[in-house]
Design a protein around this motif. Sequence first.
Motif, mmCIF file in Angstrom:
data_model
loop_
_atom_site.group_PDB
_atom_site.id
_atom_site.type_symbol
_atom_site.label_atom_id
_atom_site.label_comp_id
_atom_site.label_asym_id
_atom_site.label_seq_id
_atom_site.Cartn_x
_atom_site.Cartn_y
_atom_site.Cartn_z
ATOM 1 N N GLU A 217 0.850 -1.200 0.000
ATOM 2 C CA GLU A 217 0.000 0.000 0.000
ATOM 3 C C GLU A 217 0.885 1.249 0.000
ATOM 4 O OE1 GLU A 217 -3.398 0.305 0.303
ATOM 5 O OE2 GLU A 217 -3.723 -1.856 0.048
ATOM 6 N N ALA B 9 -5.022 -4.660 -6.074
ATOM 7 C CA ALA B 9 -4.546 -4.730 -4.696
ATOM 8 C C ALA B 9 -5.706 -4.810 -3.720
ATOM 9 C CB ALA B 9 -3.697 -3.508 -4.383
ATOM 10 N N ILE B 10 -6.785 -4.021 -3.991
ATOM 11 C CA ILE B 10 -7.934 -4.032 -3.062
ATOM 12 C C ILE B 10 -8.561 -5.421 -3.030
ATOM 13 C CG2 ILE B 10 -10.283 -3.149 -2.761
ATOM 14 C CD1 ILE B 10 -9.096 -0.442 -3.850
ATOM 15 N N LEU C 47 -2.046 3.568 -12.979
ATOM 16 C CA LEU C 47 -2.104 3.030 -11.614
ATOM 17 C C LEU C 47 -3.460 2.439 -11.266
ATOM 18 C CD1 LEU C 47 -0.123 5.501 -9.388
ATOM 19 C CD2 LEU C 47 0.241 3.062 -9.598
ATOM 20 N N ALA C 48 -4.465 2.865 -11.897
ATOM 21 C CA ALA C 48 -5.832 2.486 -11.512
ATOM 22 C C ALA C 48 -5.985 0.972 -11.484
ATOM 23 C CB ALA C 48 -6.819 3.111 -12.505
ATOM 24 N N ARG D 72 2.193 6.968 -6.627
ATOM 25 C CA ARG D 72 1.189 7.924 -7.109
ATOM 26 C C ARG D 72 1.727 9.345 -6.908
ATOM 27 N NH1 ARG D 72 -4.158 6.324 -4.848
ATOM 28 N NH2 ARG D 72 -3.175 7.121 -2.983
ATOM 29 N N ARG E 188 2.540 1.913 -3.230
ATOM 30 C CA ARG E 188 1.555 2.377 -4.209
ATOM 31 C C ARG E 188 1.325 3.883 -4.036
ATOM 32 N NH1 ARG E 188 -3.714 1.952 -4.527
ATOM 33 N NH2 ARG E 188 -3.914 1.041 -2.469
ATOM 34 N N THR E 189 1.145 4.286 -2.754
ATOM 35 C CA THR E 189 0.928 5.714 -2.453
ATOM 36 C C THR E 189 2.143 6.520 -2.919
ATOM 37 O OG1 THR E 189 -0.062 4.844 -0.455
ATOM 38 C CG2 THR E 189 0.113 7.235 -0.630
ATOM 39 N N GLU F 180 -4.316 -0.534 -8.433
ATOM 40 C CA GLU F 180 -5.059 -0.246 -7.194
ATOM 41 C C GLU F 180 -6.218 -1.206 -7.033
ATOM 42 O OE1 GLU F 180 -6.157 3.849 -6.640
ATOM 43 O OE2 GLU F 180 -4.036 4.422 -6.716
ATOM 44 N N GLU F 181 -6.924 -1.415 -8.097
ATOM 45 C CA GLU F 181 -8.096 -2.291 -8.030
ATOM 46 C C GLU F 181 -7.653 -3.722 -7.668
ATOM 47 O OE1 GLU F 181 -10.615 -1.701 -11.440
ATOM 48 O OE2 GLU F 181 -11.468 -3.705 -11.054
#
Lengths: 836, 364
Positions: free
Chosen positions: A108, A131-132, A124-125, A115, A111-112, A128-129
Amino acid sequence: MQTSVAGLFRLAEMLERLGIRGRLLLAFFGISALAVLATVAALYAFLQVGDVVDRITTDRVPSALASLQLSRQAERVAAAAPSVLAATSRAQHNEVSAAVALEMSRLEALRTDLRDATLGTVPLAEIEEAAIVLRRNLKELDSLVVARLDVVARKEELLNRLAATTTGSQRLVATGILVMDSRLPQWRAVAADTSLSPDRRAAAMADLVQAIAAYIPQQKAQREISAVNDALVKVANAPTPGDLALILFPLRRSLTALEKASMEIDEKLRTRFRQRVDEFKGLTDGEDSIPKAREDEFAVLAQGERLLAENNRLSRNLTAGVDRLVATADQEIAASGREAALVQRYGTAVVLGSAFLSLLSSVLVVWLYVDRSLLARLGAVSQGMLAIAGGDLRAPLPAAGSDEIGRMAEALSLFRDTAVEVEEKNLRDVEEARQRLVDAIESISEGFALYDREDRLVLSNSRYRELLYAGLEAELTPGTAFEEIIRRSAERGYIRDAEGRVDEWVAERLWLHRNPGEPWVQRRGDGRWIMISERRISAGGTVAVYSDITELKQREENLAEKSTALEALSSKLAKYLAPQVYSSIFTGRQDVRIASQRKKLTICFSDIAGFTETTDKMESEDLTQLLNHYLTEMSKIASDHGATIDKYVGDAILMFFGDPETRGVKEDALACVQMALAMQKRISELTEVWRDMGIETPLRCRIGIHTDYCTVGNFGSEDRMDYTIIGGAVNLASRLEQEAAPGAIIISYETFAQVKDTIDCEEMGHVQVKGIAYPVATYRVIDLKANLADACRGVRTELPHFRLELEPELMSADERGGAATALRDALDRLSHKPGQ
Amino acid sequence: MHRVIAIAILVLVAVFSSARAEVLIGVSSALTGRLAWFGEQGQRGAEMAVADINAKGGVLGQQMRLITADDFCDPEQAVAAAQKLVGDGVVLVVGHYCSGASIPASKVYEAAGVLQISPGSTNPLLTEQGRANVFRVIGRDDAQGIVAGNYLAENWSDKRIAILHDGTTYGRGLADETRKQLNKRGVVEAIYEEYTPAKNDYSAEIASLKAANIAVAYVGGYHAEVALMVRAARDRGYTVQLVSGDGMATEEFALIAGPAAEGTIFTFPADARRNPEAASVVERFRAENFEPAGYTLFSYAAVQAWSQAVEKAGSLKLQAVIASLRGNQFDTVLGRIDFDDKGDLTTQNWAWYVWRGGEYVPVE
């Protein structure tokens, strides 16, 4: 055209006026201007390259690196799921679960960061998806593992209960079996015993039947307990749900049988047994049963496999997204690289061009001006200088001129003229100094030679040549080697030491020459003595000075001869003197002059009793030999004890202690008495020797000792003196000797007083001596107290108001009786208390 | 954001690990074999004590968990059982039952720093070895032997008395202590013999006693053999009086001996079932159809004494608990008890019991 030609001429004239300094400055300015131009171009190119590199490092590289890290992290998270599933205990699961959560949180964070680092250019989208969803999946997996662990724990607990129930129920039936076992021998005995009445046997048989009836249900129960236990254990480990159903049928049948058997168990135990059967039932059916626990486990395992498959898919998605991200970053880095390379190429071209121009202008300036009009003339001046420095003062010099080099040429010719003058003057001075040195060394009376570093003769005076090498002068030219000179002189016999051993001597001499130290003396073949003193000088050569010391040497030899004669004489004289006297005279402690002093001495007089009678019949030679033998032995003892032997009078010896050296009156007296004892002892030893020589009667010696003041010193005339003692004490000692029995030692009271602590003596009475008014108390020496046995020793005590001297050995029986009475009386008196 | 997650994880881990902390307690006794009934007594006593204390919050706020190990009342098996319990990480062992098992096991516990409280081992040697970690909540055979010897001397000094033992640490030890006291009282036994335990038939031994005209036999041994002996005697109409020790306190004696059990007497500490402190515990055992006879309440009391000592020490550390056990008094189902420096009870109360109608009652 004409104008331009005229302009050029004017320019040439102007340059001529500027001189070398001005013209050089102008040339260097030109070169520098071109160099500055090249530097500016290079700087510009570097700035351009720097800009591009900055752009790459601040914008593109971090995002590319972050993408790479993210990709690694994504792989790690994807790999974590199987380890969560593998946990076998609660503690292990907690550990693994915490580790996975940590990896996830790191993902996480990366990733932040990514960004923030990129400006929306990165896709990145998608990541992110992924990873969630992956996080949700991991959470589900985690709770599933918790559920699985719970199910396993529950199953374990149920199996423990099964074991307890099985043991408990077995325990209940074991008692009956034991009783049955214990009774079997009894029945066997009854069955075998035919003497028993039929009634008794019938009763026993009935008892047996009854016992077996009670025993069989117990045995059945035991079997069914084992069956139920085995089946439930199998259920707990059933490989598939299908197997589970298969095992349950026989299990239920065994349970029913067990329940039936429980009806027939001894009523005391029945309730407890039924309780156990109910426990078995509980473990077989219902919510808290082993089959249920196993079913739950199957369900959890299936769920786990599903989640793991999903996890794999999600992980792949995440990794794919990140891979695309990395690919984008790679492309950006490649683009940046290309841009940087282009700028670099331009920069390089500019730098190379200006560097070439700058080089070209420098070459022109150097070739056209510096080399042609400066270096050529400077070279001529420098050659002239080198020639002068090399000593050639006649070499040609360049012509003078108006510029700096022309003036330099003029100065050089002036310098040369001066140098010629100085050189001539120096040559005269050197010659003068050399002549003075030669005169100086010629004027000294010693031989002088100087050798250089290679040990070759440099300089020598005529004294040197005539002293050492008379007849060889012609060969002593400067430059001759030292070794050659000495070898030649050795071969011709100039050196006494070298006779017959030339090579050896040359080696020794060379060593001395090369390691000069103290001056030393050399014996020459013609009998002369030469003292050689060699010294190293700072320049590395050696200076040698040779002196003729032949006369000195001869005087020294004469003196040594006289001294040896004197020594021989004095040792002969010594035999006529007491050793102490001799040594104190020869060491200079005592002057040989008429002088005397009074001193307390211990005098000893010894004589052989009846010597004349004993030796009357002897030949003169034998007598001399006997007497010398006797006196030599006695003198030796006397010297050992430190006695001064005054004189021999025939067979009598007069000795004294206390002069010229004294150890103190007491010690002298003691030494004297000890000496006397030693003499007596030696004489008795010698008796044997003398008997062999033919002397029948043994020689016995009488000795008298006395301690008193005497006058001691040198007596006589200026021409002849005698070191002796005089005084009444000498007479008294002689008198005491005459009083002594042969073989005895008599001492006076004065001596006794000094030695009584150490020497045991016996009182002898008084003797009258001529010249002494009162009678003298005398004592006979017995021996050293230390040598006497206790019993023989007298008793002596001296206290205030009390004195005791007792010599029991010397007492007659009557005397002993009298003494004992006196002592007893004294004891009685002492034992009474004073005042009674 | 990720920091919050990390902290939450750490907190969760901490909560889990503290909640998971539990105190392991071992029970070791003969859970199978001839002495299994005694093993059951020890195990059920400890189980109920642990359940009761856990219900009230455990010791020092931690729950206790019981682990059992079967020692078969065998010296070698006892060492293996002790090593298993030590390996599992127990802090206390309630056991063992037989003296012959307790004594070798105590060495293992001492080396591992584990506390041992025996509910049933009476041989003096157990606490005479100088091991600080050993305690027991039952009396010693040197005291029991004096009571037995006196009783024999007072009641049967004019009869022929036999003394038998099974050769075990407990049986031989008790028989010797009894014989010593009997002889001290001026009575000499007619027979002193060893018999082999774990046999199914003792008619030969009984026949030889009968032939020797023995009226009273004191047996140092466990209940099963005594039951088989008395059964064999009554079967042949021989009315010898059997007398024994605390190894008789299980209803299985009556189950094996049958009607022959009537009248056999033995010594045992004062019956704890009658203590008012034990009333509710006894009631709950009976509700489960289990009679808390013999050592059941002793085992219960061992766990009670330990948990109270731990609470008073405020620590589970061995030295602290030992000091607390030696320095305090404990309210247990046995009444108020305390220990001397050897680990023995400071007061012993041996009494006589007789088998009547399948259970043992105090001798009036």
